[in-house]
Scaffold this motif. Structure first.
Motif, short mmCIF file in Angstrom:
data_model
loop_
_atom_site.label_atom_id
_atom_site.label_comp_id
_atom_site.label_asym_id
_atom_site.label_seq_id
_atom_site.Cartn_x
_atom_site.Cartn_y
_atom_site.Cartn_z
N LEU A 153 7.48 -56.65 -104.26
CA LEU A 153 6.70 -57.71 -103.62
C LEU A 153 7.30 -59.09 -103.81
O LEU A 153 6.75 -60.07 -103.31
N ASN A 154 8.44 -59.18 -104.49
CA ASN A 154 9.17 -60.45 -104.50
C ASN A 154 9.68 -60.80 -103.10
O ASN A 154 9.88 -61.97 -102.77
N SER A 155 9.90 -59.75 -102.27
CA SER A 155 10.46 -59.99 -100.93
C SER A 155 9.64 -59.35 -99.82
O SER A 155 9.63 -59.85 -98.69
N LEU A 156 8.97 -58.24 -100.10
CA LEU A 156 8.27 -57.49 -99.05
C LEU A 156 6.91 -58.07 -98.74
O LEU A 156 6.13 -58.39 -99.66
N LEU A 157 6.62 -58.19 -97.45
CA LEU A 157 5.27 -58.48 -97.00
C LEU A 157 4.60 -57.15 -96.68
O LEU A 157 5.14 -56.35 -95.92
N GLU A 158 3.45 -56.91 -97.27
CA GLU A 158 2.87 -55.56 -97.23
C GLU A 158 2.31 -55.17 -95.88
O GLU A 158 2.08 -53.99 -95.61
N TRP A 159 2.06 -56.12 -94.97
CA TRP A 159 1.45 -55.77 -93.70
C TRP A 159 2.42 -55.01 -92.83
O TRP A 159 3.61 -55.31 -92.76
N ASP A 160 1.86 -54.03 -92.13
CA ASP A 160 2.70 -53.09 -91.41
C ASP A 160 3.16 -53.62 -90.06
O ASP A 160 4.21 -53.25 -89.56
N ASP A 161 2.38 -54.44 -89.44
CA ASP A 161 2.76 -55.11 -88.19
C ASP A 161 1.71 -56.16 -87.88
O ASP A 161 0.75 -56.35 -88.63
N THR A 162 1.88 -56.85 -86.77
CA THR A 162 0.95 -57.94 -86.43
C THR A 162 -0.43 -57.42 -86.07
O THR A 162 -1.39 -58.19 -86.02
#
Length: 425
Positions: free
Chosen positions: A229-238
């Protein structure tokens, strides 16, 4: 009791398991996890292997792993050893890695390079297209060399990905449509001009479906994956119902940059349960790659990519792969079942073929985030399996908001198993 009696009992037991599998799936409450036997019973595992892993398209590796004539790698699909090799015409072929003489494995190393495929047992020799070239003078005059080439597995490539099927007949459906889209979306990365930098193999004491379920949600990420989670945004799409407006605006700004560079990014899904799925997502603002500090892992960008902040293109292929394509490197994941309660998770990191280790990239930095994440997921999967084995387990509800991708996975799994079981009736 003689051997035939034992075989009859085994066959009857397995036939009962197939019937029970169908009944359990028929009765399963939608949007709930599976009944216990589907996660831990050896006979149910056998049904999974025969109806999923011996019939559907499986991801096995990347074309850049076999860059030249005679380059090969091997993979085990349950008890089925398979050989992937590039021939003189540049085609990637898949064969059952079993000699037509007495069945010995031909290629015993995980990777290698050969002029021909020679069985180490009695030196039967095959060319890179599987044709039998030499079987010794001891064979009878009626022996037909042409009828004793290696048995092929179905093999297709697109965008640098290699898929195989062990089915007796080529699986039908919309797979070719997915491959065409995959070819389009992977074009910027020029996979043929990449190389395998490093790989890891992790044995997880959990059913393969639990491994996939864990991957299909980030409900657990905040509590378990600080490095990721230092780089990843957890949402799968808009369209993710949890996504805040700030994320939508960040995505829109990134999409403008992708469009300027001619990078495809529209969300594409194929098949029941969105079995095959491609979506490009931005990473956190200020980060370039999935590394511990968010900085690039390799100095050389891939293919025609100019933007180091391209985000991550996520590619899903059920039943056994998820992948993250970034500007400077990409990571592919492959899951293979070992037993009812054990799976093999293989992770491979790729960089530009001209990148020099120690100069352009550092292997430890390249793999640090996903080594940590994989091990965290291993613990979660194994604890999940231990809990499911309890007499206190009963299927629990999925969150339609946080676990919608699990609902999709179970839709695909249930439909596919039932479809394939009914084909034998």
């Amino acid at each position: 009791m003689n051997q035939n009696d034992l075989l009859n009992i085994t066959s009857a037991t397995y036939a009962d398991a197939r019937q029970e599998m169908e009944q359990l799936l028929e009765a399963r409450e939608p949007n709930y996890s599976l009944p216990q036997p589907l996660y831990n019973d050896p006979q149910m595992f056998r049904v999974d292997m025969e109806e999923i892993f011996q019939k559907e398209w499986l991801f096995v590796g990347m074309t850049s792993e076999v860059p030249s004539k005679g380059d090969y790698f091997t993979v085990e699909i349950g008890q089925n050893p398979v050989l992937i090799v590039r021939d003189a015409q540049g085609n990637v072929n898949a064969f059952h890695n079993t000699c037509r003489h007495r069945g010995s494995r031909i290629c015993t190393e995980h990777r290698g390079k050969v002029a021909n495929l020679v069985c180490p047992y009695h030196t039967w020799t095959y060319d890179l297209k599987g044709n039998l070239l030499f079987a010794g003078s001891e064979m009878s005059t009626s022996f037909d060399m042409k009828q004793n080439g290696l048995k092929k597995a179905f093999c297709k490539t697109a965008g640098g990905f290699i898929f195989i099927s062990l089915a007796a007949e080529e699986p039908q459906g919309d797979f070719d449509e997915f491959l065409a889209t995959l070819e389009e979306y992977m074009e910027p990365y020029d996979v043929e001009n990449t190389k395998l930098a490093v790989e890891s193999n992790m044995y997880e004491k959990a059913n393969w479906k639990l491994v996939i379920e864990n991957n299909r949600e980030c409900y657990h990420c905040a509590a378990n994956h600080p490095e990721l989670l230092n780089s990843l945004l957890e949402w799968d799409d808009t369209n993710d119902p949890r996504a805040p407006q700030e994320f939508v605006e960040h995505y829109t700004a990134q999409a403008t940059e992708w469009d300027a560079e001619g990078i495809p990014h529209a969300h594409r899904s194929f098949g029941p349960g969105k079995r095959n799925r491609i979506v490009r997502m931005p990473l956190k603002k200020g980060t370039q790659a999935m590394t511990i500090d968010g900085s690039a892992a390799c100095k050389q960008l891939l293919g025609r990519i100019k933007n180091p902040k391209l985000g991550s293109m996520r590619i899903l292929h059920l039943p056994n792969s998820w992948n993250h394509m970034q500007s400077d490197h990409f990571v592919v994941f492959r899951v293979l079942p070992i037993s009812a309660q054990e799976s093999l998770v293989t992770t491979k990191w790729f960089v530009h073929k001209d990148a020099v280790e120690g100069v352009d990239y550092d292997v430890e930095k390249l793999r640090q985030v996903w080594d940590a994440t994989n091990d965290q997921d291993r613990v979660l999967g194994e604890e999940n399996q231990r809990g499911i084995n309890s007499i206190g387990y009963q299927p629990g509800p999925y969150s339609e908001t946080y676990e919608f991708a699990l609902i999709n996975f179970m839709e695909w799994y249930s439909d596919t198993i039932r479809k394939n079981l009914n084909q034998k009736k």
